[in-house]
Design an enzyme around this catalytic site. Structure first.
Site, PDB file in Angstrom:
ATOM      1  N   THR A 237       0.780  -1.217  -0.009  1.00 19.02           N
ATOM      2  CA  THR A 237      -0.013   0.054  -0.095  1.00 19.02           C
ATOM      3  C   THR A 237       1.016   1.184   0.136  1.00 19.02           C
ATOM      4  O   THR A 237       0.219   2.367   0.308  1.00 19.02           O
ATOM      5  CB  THR A 237      -0.917   0.020   1.288  1.00 19.02           C
ATOM      6  N   ALA A 238       2.117   1.146  -0.096  1.00 17.75           N
ATOM      7  CA  ALA A 238       3.070   2.249  -0.127  1.00 17.75           C
ATOM      8  C   ALA A 238       3.337   2.912  -1.357  1.00 17.75           C
ATOM      9  O   ALA A 238       2.685   3.886  -1.765  1.00 17.75           O
ATOM     10  CB  ALA A 238       4.382   1.624   0.591  1.00 17.75           C
ATOM     11  N   ARG A 239       4.114   2.394  -2.250  1.00 19.77           N
ATOM     12  CA  ARG A 239       4.414   2.782  -3.632  1.00 19.77           C
ATOM     13  C   ARG A 239       4.773   1.859  -4.639  1.00 19.77           C
ATOM     14  O   ARG A 239       5.487   0.848  -4.110  1.00 19.77           O
ATOM     15  CB  ARG A 239       5.551   3.809  -3.634  1.00 19.77           C
ATOM     16  N   ASP A 263      -2.249  -2.014  -3.794  1.00 19.12           N
ATOM     17  CA  ASP A 263      -2.975  -0.707  -4.022  1.00 19.12           C
ATOM     18  C   ASP A 263      -2.276   0.349  -4.682  1.00 19.12           C
ATOM     19  O   ASP A 263      -2.614   1.337  -5.063  1.00 19.12           O
ATOM     20  CB  ASP A 263      -3.259  -0.151  -2.479  1.00 19.12           C
ATOM     21  N   GLU A 268       0.813   4.304 -12.741  1.00 19.78           N
ATOM     22  CA  GLU A 268      -0.217   4.757 -12.342  1.00 19.78           C
ATOM     23  C   GLU A 268      -0.759   6.008 -12.903  1.00 19.78           C
ATOM     24  O   GLU A 268      -0.018   7.020 -13.301  1.00 19.78           O
ATOM     25  CB  GLU A 268      -0.320   5.059 -10.828  1.00 19.78           C
ATOM     26  N   HIS A 286      -5.085   2.725  -5.793  1.00 15.60           N
ATOM     27  CA  HIS A 286      -4.467   3.557  -5.055  1.00 15.60           C
ATOM     28  C   HIS A 286      -5.551   4.443  -4.316  1.00 15.60           C
ATOM     29  O   HIS A 286      -5.711   5.680  -4.695  1.00 15.60           O
ATOM     30  CB  HIS A 286      -3.789   4.421  -5.876  1.00 15.60           C
ATOM     31  N   ILE A 287      -6.123   3.564  -3.460  1.00 16.04           N
ATOM     32  CA  ILE A 287      -7.239   4.284  -2.687  1.00 16.04           C
ATOM     33  C   ILE A 287      -7.168   4.343  -1.125  1.00 16.04           C
ATOM     34  O   ILE A 287      -8.072   4.343  -0.421  1.00 16.04           O
ATOM     35  CB  ILE A 287      -8.750   3.990  -2.841  1.00 16.04           C
ATOM     36  N   GLY A 288      -5.775   3.949  -0.838  1.00 13.59           N
ATOM     37  CA  GLY A 288      -5.400   3.616   0.822  1.00 13.59           C
ATOM     38  C   GLY A 288      -6.129   4.870   1.731  1.00 13.59           C
ATOM     39  O   GLY A 288      -6.662   4.608   2.600  1.00 13.59           O
ATOM     40  N   SER A 289      -6.063   6.105   1.187  1.00  9.02           N
ATOM     41  CA  SER A 289      -6.499   7.140   2.034  1.00  9.02           C
ATOM     42  C   SER A 289      -7.835   7.780   1.700  1.00  9.02           C
ATOM     43  O   SER A 289      -8.266   8.824   2.232  1.00  9.02           O
ATOM     44  CB  SER A 289      -5.349   8.331   2.085  1.00  9.02           C
TER      45      SER A 289
HETATM   46  C1  8YV Z   1      -3.156   9.787  -1.681  1.00  4.25           C
HETATM   47  C2  8YV Z   1      -0.793   8.990  -0.806  1.00  4.25           C
HETATM   48  O1  8YV Z   1      -3.883   8.918  -2.490  1.00  4.25           O
HETATM   49  O2  8YV Z   1      -0.341  10.098   1.072  1.00  4.25           O
HETATM   50  C3  8YV Z   1      -0.040   9.625  -0.022  1.00  4.25           C
HETATM   51  O3  8YV Z   1       1.264   9.634  -0.117  1.00  4.25           O
HETATM   52  O4  8YV Z   1      -0.211   8.333  -1.816  1.00  4.25           O
HETATM   53  C4  8YV Z   1      -2.368   8.912  -1.039  1.00  4.25           C
HETATM   54  O5  8YV Z   1      -2.847   9.163   0.491  1.00  4.25           O
HETATM   55  C5  8YV Z   1      -2.985  10.962  -2.751  1.00  4.25           C
HETATM   56  O6  8YV Z   1      -1.573  11.221  -2.554  1.00  4.25           O
HETATM   57  C6  8YV Z   1      -3.758  11.954  -2.234  1.00  4.25           C
HETATM   58  O7  8YV Z   1      -3.275  13.213  -2.414  1.00  4.25           O
END
Ligand code: 8YV
Length: 319
Positions: A237-239, A263, A268, A286-289
């Site tokens: 879930t990082a990169r 994720d 991307e 990429h919907i972690g947050s």
């Molecule tokens: C976001 C992220 O999707 O914070 C990060 O580094 O990858 C994610 O939380 C994104 O950057 C939202 O702006």
């Protein structure tokens, strides 16, 4: 003093946009499309600050072309691999991020990916959804149990620790690698490994929670996948840049990995088309947050940083 002007290149949460407009002159990209290097450079001559996401790239080349009017990049993200920090600093531009506020949401997605990968969610969902489920047996769709298994975490920062907390609730035995060992309060009984190499052989489940930097690029390569126990489950879930995706596919092919939950991807948006027909890869875009609560908190944290900067104070999250 005139209100500073800021550019918001993506559609942030309503509460964030409302607060931003109450404080600043705002240029908002309501269409929410991606901005090119030229767009970013052109906009830098019209604004004092920007609230970008990880989708806006501030490379060294862009940094060199930014207009001196731009004073601060208040990121709406914790990761800043889209920003060349030394190049931006050399232009005198302040850069901030949004730590803490997204740790739980991201840890929740890591848990979802771990469970979904371990218990064959993609395959099971497809069977039921398509009407192809015409058989049941005790030996049908048997997966890997999380309770009592060993979880290896690479990167025990805020998100790594939030994930460890949740995994403890599932009765997992936590092992971790971090550049520095945590104090016992933060460790909460987790076992410290002083190298990635010593962590991998005990990681029935492995989850990445470290930043993407030139040093960590391709951190999970063929050699390292090979050191995991057979049938391990891999979660990221990082990169995407942390993973050699071809090596990961190879590990799934040989059974070294039984499943993966991802994720984030090397490319991307879009992801890796080679993953499409692998039902043992559980994927999210990429919907972690991406929860309402966290999006508001990220937007507010970025605005707190901007407010401090324009007041003449040092922003809390200055990098
Ligand atoms: C976001 C992220 O999707 O914070 C990060 O580094 O990858 C994610 O939380 C994104 O950057 C939202 O702006």
């Amino acid at each position: 003093m005139a209100r500073p002007t800021i550019w918001i290149p993506r559609r942030l949460s309503d509460a964030t946009l409302e607060r931003a407009q109450a404080t600043y002159e705002c240029v908002i990209n309501w269409e929410d499309g991606l901005s090119s290097a030229d767009d970013i450079v052109a906009m830098s001559a019209q604004v004092d600050g920007i609230i970008p996401c990880h989708s806006e790239l501030f490379t060294a080349e862009v940094a060199a072309r930014l207009d001196p009017r731009l004073k601060i990049i208040a990121n709406h993200s914790v990761g800043v691999d889209h920003c060349d920090l030394p190049a931006l600093r050399s232009r005198g531009i302040a850069v901030t991020n949004t730590p803490d506020v997204l740790s739980d949401a991201t840890a929740e997605i890591a848990m979802l990916l771990m469970l979904g990968a371990a218990r064959r969610a993609v395959e099971g969902d497809r069977l039921v959804r398509t009407g192809a489920w015409n058989f049941w047996s005790p030996s049908f769709m048997v997966g890997k149990q999380v309770t009592g298994a060993r979880l290896g975490i690479i990167g025990m920062g805020r998100v790594g620790r939030a994930f460890a907390d949740k995994a403890r609730g599932f009765g997992m035995d936590i092992h971790y690698y971090n550049r520095t060992r945590l104090n016992p309060d933060q460790e909460q009984g987790a076992t410290y490994c002083d190298s990635i190499e010593s962590l991998l052989p005990v990681a029935d489940f492995l989850s990445l929670h470290c930043p993407s930097t030139p040093e960590t690029e391709g951190l999970m390569n063929a050699q390292r996948f090979d050191q995991l126990p057979d049938g391990a489950v891999f979660v990221n879930t990082a990169r995407g840049a942390l993973v050699d995706e071809t090596a990961m596919l190879g590990a799934l092919e040989t059974g070294k990995l039984s499943a993966a939950g991802l994720d984030c991807f090397a490319s991307e948006p879009g992801g890796n088309p080679e993953f499409a027909d692998r039902e043992n890869i559980f994927m999210l875009p990429h919907i972690g947050s991406a929860t309402r609560k966290t999006r508001d908190a990220m937007g507010f944290r970025a605005l707190d940083n901007l407010d401090a900067f324009f007041r003449g104070d040092v922003p809390k999250d200055l990098l």
